[in-house]
Design a protein around this motif. Structure first.
Motif, short mmCIF file in Angstrom:
data_model
loop_
_atom_site.label_atom_id
_atom_site.label_comp_id
_atom_site.label_asym_id
_atom_site.label_seq_id
_atom_site.Cartn_x
_atom_site.Cartn_y
_atom_site.Cartn_z
N PHE A 287 0.83 -1.21 0.00
CA PHE A 287 0.00 0.00 0.00
C PHE A 287 0.87 1.26 0.00
O PHE A 287 0.62 2.21 -0.75
N ALA B 227 -6.59 -7.27 0.75
CA ALA B 227 -5.84 -6.19 0.11
C ALA B 227 -6.04 -6.19 -1.39
O ALA B 227 -6.19 -5.12 -2.01
N GLY C 296 -8.80 1.92 -3.49
CA GLY C 296 -7.69 1.27 -4.16
C GLY C 296 -7.29 1.97 -5.44
O GLY C 296 -6.09 2.16 -5.72
N ARG C 297 -8.27 2.40 -6.23
CA ARG C 297 -7.95 3.11 -7.47
C ARG C 297 -7.28 4.44 -7.17
O ARG C 297 -6.41 4.89 -7.93
N VAL D 40 -9.44 -4.68 -2.06
CA VAL D 40 -9.46 -3.24 -1.83
C VAL D 40 -8.73 -2.48 -2.92
O VAL D 40 -9.21 -1.45 -3.43
N LEU D 41 -7.57 -2.97 -3.34
CA LEU D 41 -6.75 -2.25 -4.31
C LEU D 41 -7.36 -2.26 -5.71
O LEU D 41 -7.17 -1.30 -6.47
N HIS D 42 -8.05 -3.31 -6.07
CA HIS D 42 -8.50 -3.45 -7.45
C HIS D 42 -10.00 -3.28 -7.66
O HIS D 42 -10.44 -3.09 -8.79
N TYR E 108 -3.53 3.92 -6.54
CA TYR E 108 -2.76 3.85 -7.78
C TYR E 108 -2.63 5.23 -8.43
O TYR E 108 -1.57 5.56 -8.99
#
Length: 341
Positions: A79, A199, A209-210, A202-204, A213
């Motif tokens: 993260f 994780a 998550g966006r 959440v990230l994708h 990035y």
């Protein structure tokens, strides 16, 4: 008058091959694929060298068992690195939460109070680092270095010596083995894999998550888009601290004791695993599943060296060489991406 027609060759545009198309569309995944390939080669090489005694259900199960705490640290580190930051405090925070939990249990505190305290203690240090980075303009390296000294100092304040854990509920996390077909998994392994799964979701699959990035890709553009950059960066460090607290719980269950000198250098192991897994140090690109592969690469190298009876110094040499290789690959990917713009 007769008209003559000149036949000229018609140039047809060559279609790119499937491989070139795949590489152009998935260039950011190449380091992760390389890590998977290295893991496969390590397995194959060890199996050939040890004559079929390496790839066994017991050894592969032990790979997760022995590296569950590092896997959780790598999840939190992913993260932070995705935002373009770094967290050097996680090893010390893991030691602090571990010795704190052992001390509380030794003094009769119930598990229902001890475990949340460990997790919140780690999250609090991560929150502090995030605030220093976001609102005071401190470089992540310096802010997390301060967190490193804070965590280690607090660990020494709690106790200068090891504290044995005798609480059955904590020891159950490591001692219980759920077996099936020669394979086994412990509750600590389930916790680590659950952290990876959460994780990845959440990230994708979430707005948060966006935004992670987007902040790592270009923080200024993320601000212009109206994204909550400050909140996201602070949340990333808080998640990393929380994961360090969770790793402290796992390591305490694994070793059966808390020790203030635990985790020295572990933050570098977590960073190495994340980078080997394909996450770019400049942020914006990477996958938590790749970080898991990086942890398994790290753990496999350590296991092979142990099987061979070689000195542990080879561990640092091999991991250092792999880290250098993956940084070079990352730079090539970034240069290629910038050349298309």
């Amino acid at each position: 008058m007769t008209a003559t027609t000149l036949d000229r060759p018609v140039r047809t545009q060559e279609k790119p091959s499937m491989l070139k198309t795949f590489l152009s569309r998935n260039g950011s995944m190449m380091p992760t694929f390389a890590a998977i390939l290295i893991l496969i080669l390590l397995f194959a090489g060890a199996e050939a060298f040890l004559r079929g005694d390496f790839i066994t259900p017991r050894n592969i199960s032990a790979l997760l068992l022995d590296n569950a705490y590092l896997l959780v640290l790598a999840v939190g580190m992913t993260f932070v690195i995705l935002t373009g930051g770094i967290d050097l405090s996680v090893g010390s925070v893991m030691a602090f939460t571990g010795i704190l939990g052992a001390r509380m249990l030794a003094e009769g505190a119930p598990v229902a109070v001890t475990v949340p305290t460990m997790l919140l203690g780690g999250a609090a240090i991560g929150l502090l680092i995030g605030i220093l980075v976001q609102y005071f303009g401190v470089q992540p390296f310096i802010a997390s270095l301060a967190g490193l000294f804070l965590g280690r100092g607090l660990a020494y304040i709690v106790s200068l010596s090891s504290i044995k854990v005798e609480e059955p509920a904590i020891l159950w996390l490591q001692s219980t083995r759920m077996s099936f077909g020669g394979w086994y998994i412990t509750p600590t392994g389930i916790i680590a894999l659950s952290a990876v799964a959460i994780a990845a979701f959440v990230l994708h699959l979430t707005r948060f998550g966006r935004t992670i990035y987007a902040v790592g890709g270009n923080e200024q553009s993320a601000r212009l888009m109206g994204l909550k950059v400050g909140r996201v960066k602070i949340a990333a460090y808080t998640i990393s601290g929380f994961c360090a607290g969770l790793a402290g719980l796992i390591l305490t269950a694994y070793s059966g004791a808390g020790y203030p000198r635990n985790g020295i250098g572990t933050e570098l192991d977590a960073i190495a695993a994340v980078v080997i897994g394909g996450t770019l140090l400049i942020g914006g690109r990477g996958y938590v599943l790749g970080s898991m592969v990086g942890v398994f690469v790290y753990g496999t190298i350590k296991t092979i060296i142990s099987f061979m009876g070689a000195e542990q110094s080879w561990m640092q040499i091999i991991v250092g060489a792999l880290l250098l290789l993956f940084i070079v690959v990352q730079r090539a990917i970034v240069a290629r991406s910038d050349g298309r713009r």
